[in-house]
Design a protein around this motif. Structure first.
Motif, PDB file in Angstrom:
ATOM      1  N   ARG A  54       0.836  -1.213   0.000  1.00 54.14           N
ATOM      2  CA  ARG A  54       0.000   0.000   0.000  1.00 54.14           C
ATOM      3  C   ARG A  54       0.865   1.256   0.000  1.00 54.14           C
ATOM      4  NH1 ARG A  54      -4.202   1.712   4.758  1.00 54.14           N
ATOM      5  NH2 ARG A  54      -4.854   3.682   3.842  1.00 54.14           N
ATOM      6  N   GLU A  55       1.912   1.265   0.828  1.00 53.08           N
ATOM      7  CA  GLU A  55       2.789   2.430   0.902  1.00 53.08           C
ATOM      8  C   GLU A  55       3.570   2.606  -0.402  1.00 53.08           C
ATOM      9  OE1 GLU A  55       4.385   5.796   2.906  1.00 53.08           O
ATOM     10  OE2 GLU A  55       2.618   4.554   3.260  1.00 53.08           O
ATOM     11  N   HIS A  56       3.995   1.519  -0.985  1.00 56.41           N
ATOM     12  CA  HIS A  56       4.704   1.582  -2.274  1.00 56.41           C
ATOM     13  C   HIS A  56       3.796   2.187  -3.339  1.00 56.41           C
ATOM     14  CE1 HIS A  56       6.014  -0.147  -6.177  1.00 56.41           C
ATOM     15  NE2 HIS A  56       7.179   0.310  -5.750  1.00 56.41           N
ATOM     16  N   GLU A  57       2.551   1.743  -3.398  1.00 50.88           N
ATOM     17  CA  GLU A  57       1.603   2.289  -4.368  1.00 50.88           C
ATOM     18  C   GLU A  57       1.353   3.773  -4.117  1.00 50.88           C
ATOM     19  OE1 GLU A  57       0.037   0.886  -7.144  1.00 50.88           O
ATOM     20  OE2 GLU A  57       1.651  -0.544  -6.775  1.00 50.88           O
ATOM     21  N   ARG A  58       1.222   4.151  -2.857  1.00 53.47           N
ATOM     22  CA  ARG A  58       0.982   5.552  -2.504  1.00 53.47           C
ATOM     23  C   ARG A  58       2.148   6.426  -2.946  1.00 53.47           C
ATOM     24  NH1 ARG A  58       2.253   9.282   0.844  1.00 53.47           N
ATOM     25  NH2 ARG A  58       3.752   8.022   1.967  1.00 53.47           N
ATOM     26  N   THR A  59       3.369   6.016  -2.649  1.00 51.79           N
ATOM     27  CA  THR A  59       4.528   6.827  -3.025  1.00 51.79           C
ATOM     28  C   THR A  59       4.761   6.808  -4.524  1.00 51.79           C
ATOM     29  OG1 THR A  59       6.070   5.018  -2.570  1.00 51.79           O
ATOM     30  CG2 THR A  59       5.665   6.586  -0.784  1.00 51.79           C
ATOM     31  N   ARG A  60       4.461   5.705  -5.174  1.00 45.76           N
ATOM     32  CA  ARG A  60       4.617   5.619  -6.628  1.00 45.76           C
ATOM     33  C   ARG A  60       3.648   6.580  -7.321  1.00 45.76           C
ATOM     34  NH1 ARG A  60       2.422   2.894 -10.802  1.00 45.76           N
ATOM     35  NH2 ARG A  60       0.941   1.817  -9.488  1.00 45.76           N
ATOM     36  N   ARG A  61       2.414   6.621  -6.845  1.00 44.73           N
ATOM     37  CA  ARG A  61       1.437   7.554  -7.414  1.00 44.73           C
ATOM     38  C   ARG A  61       1.856   9.001  -7.176  1.00 44.73           C
ATOM     39  NH1 ARG A  61      -2.312   3.888  -5.282  1.00 44.73           N
ATOM     40  NH2 ARG A  61      -2.656   5.256  -3.517  1.00 44.73           N
ATOM     41  N   ALA A  62       2.396   9.280  -5.995  1.00 42.26           N
ATOM     42  CA  ALA A  62       2.817  10.643  -5.646  1.00 42.26           C
ATOM     43  C   ALA A  62       3.965  11.110  -6.546  1.00 42.26           C
ATOM     44  CB  ALA A  62       3.233  10.712  -4.183  1.00 42.26           C
ATOM     45  N   ARG A  63       4.828  10.211  -6.969  1.00 37.30           N
ATOM     46  CA  ARG A  63       5.950  10.566  -7.847  1.00 37.30           C
ATOM     47  C   ARG A  63       5.464  10.972  -9.227  1.00 37.30           C
ATOM     48  NH1 ARG A  63       9.332   5.623  -6.014  1.00 37.30           N
ATOM     49  NH2 ARG A  63       8.036   4.628  -7.551  1.00 37.30           N
ATOM     50  N   HIS A  64       4.325  10.476  -9.633  1.00 37.06           N
ATOM     51  CA  HIS A  64       3.807  10.739 -10.976  1.00 37.06           C
ATOM     52  C   HIS A  64       2.976  12.010 -11.071  1.00 37.06           C
ATOM     53  CE1 HIS A  64       4.921   6.467 -11.444  1.00 37.06           C
ATOM     54  NE2 HIS A  64       5.307   6.920 -12.608  1.00 37.06           N
ATOM     55  N   TYR A  65       2.805  12.700  -9.964  1.00 40.77           N
ATOM     56  CA  TYR A  65       2.007  13.939  -9.988  1.00 40.77           C
ATOM     57  C   TYR A  65       2.889  15.138  -9.827  1.00 40.77           C
ATOM     58  CZ  TYR A  65      -2.260  11.253  -9.789  1.00 40.77           C
ATOM     59  OH  TYR A  65      -3.268  10.409 -10.069  1.00 40.77           O
TER      60      TYR A  65
END
Length: 75
Positions: free
Chosen positions: A64-75
């Motif tokens: 979950r944390e990996h997905e959250r940080t991965r999404r944040a990098r793309h914005y």
């Protein structure tokens, strides 16, 4: 079984991961990124738990944390 925890529980799990596992978050994120290309987070967390011998609670928090940080990098 839900793979998501309350925000408070999630934060506590993430904070304890380095102590419990001996590996910091960037190491775990690399393991997730270099692991099999699963489509579902549930599959990824089961693989992580089974492959690395951690509890499913910690594995799902890591995914979950990996997905959250991965999404944040793309914005």
């Amino acid at each position: 079984m839900s793979l998501t925890h309350s925000p408070e529980t999630h934060s506590k799990l993430i904070a304890r991961i380095p102590t419990v596992t001996g590996r910091d978050l960037p190491e775990w994120f690399r393991a997730i990124e270099n692991g099999p290309a699963f489509l579902r987070c549930e599959e990824r967390s089961h693989w992580l738990a089974d492959e690395h011998g951690i509890s499913h609670g910690y594995a799902s928090a890591l995914v979950r944390e990996h997905e959250r940080t991965r999404r944040a990098r793309h914005y």
